[in-house]
Design a protein around this motif. Structure first.
Motif, PDB file in Angstrom:
ATOM      1  N   ILE A  47      -9.039 105.385  10.838  1.00 44.74           N
ATOM      2  CA  ILE A  47      -8.191 106.203  11.631  1.00 44.74           C
ATOM      3  C   ILE A  47      -7.487 105.384  12.597  1.00 44.74           C
ATOM      4  CG2 ILE A  47      -7.777 108.207  13.027  1.00 44.74           C
ATOM      5  CD1 ILE A  47     -10.128 109.564  11.284  1.00 44.74           C
ATOM      6  N   ALA A  48      -8.110 104.745  13.510  1.00 45.65           N
ATOM      7  CA  ALA A  48      -7.558 104.106  14.517  1.00 45.65           C
ATOM      8  C   ALA A  48      -6.520 102.964  14.228  1.00 45.65           C
ATOM      9  CB  ALA A  48      -8.951 103.389  15.401  1.00 45.65           C
ATOM     10  N   GLU A  49      -7.099 102.414  13.014  1.00 45.39           N
ATOM     11  CA  GLU A  49      -6.131 101.191  12.744  1.00 45.39           C
ATOM     12  C   GLU A  49      -4.894 101.860  12.017  1.00 45.39           C
ATOM     13  OE1 GLU A  49      -4.315  97.743  11.574  1.00 45.39           O
ATOM     14  OE2 GLU A  49      -5.896  98.284  13.083  1.00 45.39           O
ATOM     15  N   GLU A  50      -5.009 102.908  11.271  1.00 45.39           N
ATOM     16  CA  GLU A  50      -3.804 103.630  10.984  1.00 45.39           C
ATOM     17  C   GLU A  50      -2.749 104.041  11.961  1.00 45.39           C
ATOM     18  OE1 GLU A  50      -5.256 106.660   8.055  1.00 45.39           O
ATOM     19  OE2 GLU A  50      -6.068 105.103   6.707  1.00 45.39           O
ATOM     20  N   GLU A  51      -3.254 104.615  13.132  1.00 51.33           N
ATOM     21  CA  GLU A  51      -2.541 105.003  14.229  1.00 51.33           C
ATOM     22  C   GLU A  51      -1.873 103.843  14.989  1.00 51.33           C
ATOM     23  OE1 GLU A  51      -5.128 107.274  16.738  1.00 51.33           O
ATOM     24  OE2 GLU A  51      -5.285 108.906  15.326  1.00 51.33           O
ATOM     25  N   ARG A  52      -2.478 102.806  14.865  1.00 47.01           N
ATOM     26  CA  ARG A  52      -2.157 101.469  15.672  1.00 47.01           C
ATOM     27  C   ARG A  52      -0.817 101.123  14.911  1.00 47.01           C
ATOM     28  NH1 ARG A  52      -1.091  96.965  15.062  1.00 47.01           N
ATOM     29  NH2 ARG A  52      -2.069  96.932  12.983  1.00 47.01           N
ATOM     30  N   ALA A  53      -1.038 101.241  13.585  1.00 51.19           N
ATOM     31  CA  ALA A  53       0.118 100.514  12.667  1.00 51.19           C
ATOM     32  C   ALA A  53       1.233 101.521  12.776  1.00 51.19           C
ATOM     33  CB  ALA A  53      -0.694 100.461  11.123  1.00 51.19           C
ATOM     34  N   PHE A  54       0.828 102.953  12.759  1.00 54.22           N
ATOM     35  CA  PHE A  54       2.013 103.621  13.018  1.00 54.22           C
ATOM     36  C   PHE A  54       2.805 103.516  14.063  1.00 54.22           C
ATOM     37  CE2 PHE A  54       3.380 107.812  14.668  1.00 54.22           C
ATOM     38  CZ  PHE A  54       4.215 108.179  13.665  1.00 54.22           C
ATOM     39  N   LEU A  55       2.124 103.408  15.227  1.00 59.19           N
ATOM     40  CA  LEU A  55       2.782 103.416  16.525  1.00 59.19           C
ATOM     41  C   LEU A  55       3.408 101.976  16.559  1.00 59.19           C
ATOM     42  CD1 LEU A  55      -0.089 104.554  18.801  1.00 59.19           C
ATOM     43  CD2 LEU A  55       2.180 105.890  18.253  1.00 59.19           C
ATOM     44  N   GLU A  56       2.903 100.935  15.937  1.00 61.15           N
ATOM     45  CA  GLU A  56       3.581  99.609  15.939  1.00 61.15           C
ATOM     46  C   GLU A  56       5.055  99.748  15.161  1.00 61.15           C
ATOM     47  OE1 GLU A  56       4.423  96.343  17.898  1.00 61.15           O
ATOM     48  OE2 GLU A  56       2.397  97.547  18.256  1.00 61.15           O
ATOM     49  N   LYS A  57       4.736 100.353  14.089  1.00 63.52           N
ATOM     50  CA  LYS A  57       6.047 100.449  13.261  1.00 63.52           C
ATOM     51  C   LYS A  57       7.070 101.160  13.756  1.00 63.52           C
ATOM     52  CE  LYS A  57       7.431 101.854   8.555  1.00 63.52           C
ATOM     53  NZ  LYS A  57       6.942 102.552   7.358  1.00 63.52           N
ATOM     54  N   ARG A  58       6.530 102.518  14.544  1.00 61.47           N
ATOM     55  CA  ARG A  58       7.587 103.507  15.261  1.00 61.47           C
ATOM     56  C   ARG A  58       8.222 102.788  16.120  1.00 61.47           C
ATOM     57  NH1 ARG A  58       5.659 108.535  18.279  1.00 61.47           N
ATOM     58  NH2 ARG A  58       5.221 106.948  19.960  1.00 61.47           N
ATOM     59  N   LYS A  59       7.665 101.930  17.095  1.00 65.74           N
ATOM     60  CA  LYS A  59       8.277 100.876  18.296  1.00 65.74           C
ATOM     61  C   LYS A  59       8.977 100.352  17.608  1.00 65.74           C
ATOM     62  CE  LYS A  59       5.414  99.064  21.014  1.00 65.74           C
ATOM     63  NZ  LYS A  59       4.295  98.724  22.120  1.00 65.74           N
ATOM     64  N   SER A  60       8.942  99.487  16.415  1.00 63.70           N
ATOM     65  CA  SER A  60       9.740  98.520  15.859  1.00 63.70           C
ATOM     66  C   SER A  60      11.107  99.244  15.180  1.00 63.70           C
ATOM     67  CB  SER A  60       9.340  97.810  14.737  1.00 63.70           C
ATOM     68  OG  SER A  60      10.069  96.999  13.981  1.00 63.70           O
ATOM     69  N   ILE A  61      10.901 100.320  14.794  1.00 65.35           N
ATOM     70  CA  ILE A  61      12.044 101.120  14.239  1.00 65.35           C
ATOM     71  C   ILE A  61      12.954 101.519  15.442  1.00 65.35           C
ATOM     72  CG2 ILE A  61      12.736 103.266  13.158  1.00 65.35           C
ATOM     73  CD1 ILE A  61      10.474 103.045  11.237  1.00 65.35           C
ATOM     74  N   ILE A  62      12.305 102.132  16.565  1.00 60.86           N
ATOM     75  CA  ILE A  62      13.077 102.627  17.696  1.00 60.86           C
ATOM     76  C   ILE A  62      13.793 101.334  18.238  1.00 60.86           C
ATOM     77  CG2 ILE A  62      12.834 103.540  20.059  1.00 60.86           C
ATOM     78  CD1 ILE A  62      10.625 105.012  18.990  1.00 60.86           C
ATOM     79  N   ASN A  64      14.789  98.483  16.961  1.00 63.99           N
ATOM     80  CA  ASN A  64      15.908  98.109  15.984  1.00 63.99           C
ATOM     81  C   ASN A  64      17.041  98.960  16.052  1.00 63.99           C
ATOM     82  OD1 ASN A  64      14.385  95.944  15.227  1.00 63.99           O
ATOM     83  ND2 ASN A  64      13.658  96.793  13.581  1.00 63.99           N
ATOM     84  N   LYS A  65      16.684 100.050  16.166  1.00 68.99           N
ATOM     85  CA  LYS A  65      17.997 101.364  16.296  1.00 68.99           C
ATOM     86  C   LYS A  65      18.696 101.068  17.615  1.00 68.99           C
ATOM     87  CE  LYS A  65      19.707 104.849  14.348  1.00 68.99           C
ATOM     88  NZ  LYS A  65      20.376 104.956  13.071  1.00 68.99           N
ATOM     89  N   ASP A  70      23.389  98.934  20.541  1.00 64.68           N
ATOM     90  CA  ASP A  70      23.589  98.526  21.611  1.00 64.68           C
ATOM     91  C   ASP A  70      23.502  99.297  22.661  1.00 64.68           C
ATOM     92  OD1 ASP A  70      24.458  96.063  22.907  1.00 64.68           O
ATOM     93  OD2 ASP A  70      26.457  96.665  23.002  1.00 64.68           O
ATOM     94  N   LEU A  71      22.416  99.862  22.765  1.00 64.82           N
ATOM     95  CA  LEU A  71      22.017 100.786  23.895  1.00 64.82           C
ATOM     96  C   LEU A  71      21.283 100.038  25.076  1.00 64.82           C
ATOM     97  CD1 LEU A  71      20.814 104.027  22.135  1.00 64.82           C
ATOM     98  CD2 LEU A  71      22.999 103.537  23.562  1.00 64.82           C
ATOM     99  N   THR A  72      21.473 100.163  26.319  1.00 62.02           N
ATOM    100  CA  THR A  72      20.995  99.471  27.443  1.00 62.02           C
ATOM    101  C   THR A  72      19.907 100.580  27.966  1.00 62.02           C
ATOM    102  OG1 THR A  72      22.406 100.126  28.901  1.00 62.02           O
ATOM    103  CG2 THR A  72      22.976  98.198  27.777  1.00 62.02           C
TER     104      THR A  72
END
Length: 91
Positions: A47-62, A64-65, A70-72
């Motif tokens: 569960i901890a690994e799945e949560e870590r992967a989810f948070l990392e993916k979410r951070k990456s998506i944010i 990139n967006k 081009d937001l500062t």
């Protein structure tokens, strides 16, 4: 997160102390660890690994967006301040 905020660094140290104390209490004697404990531990680790992967993916998506738009940080500050004011005024 602890690298980004001193507050989280302090919380992380406290949490680490709690975990160490817990492990000493319940996991120090290898012969006393039950199969149920091992199964529960394996599930918690998954569960901890799945949560870590989810948070990392979410951070990456944010990130990139934000980059694509081009937001500062200044744009975000203005946007969030406006939203907070609207929420406060509508309450």
């Amino acid at each position: 997160m602890s690298e980004e905020s001193p507050h989280f660094k302090v919380l992380r140290k406290k949490l680490r102390k709690i975990l160490i104390a817990y492990e000493k209490l319940y996991w120090s004697d290898v012969n006393a660890v039950s199969d149920d404990q091992m199964e529960e531990s394996d599930k918690a680790e998954q569960i901890a690994e799945e949560e870590r992967a989810f948070l990392e993916k979410r951070k990456s998506i944010i990130r990139n967006k934000v980059k694509a738009l081009d937001l500062t940080q200044k744009n975000w500050d203005i946007f969030l301040a406006i939203r907070v004011k609207r929420i406060c005024l509508s309450s």
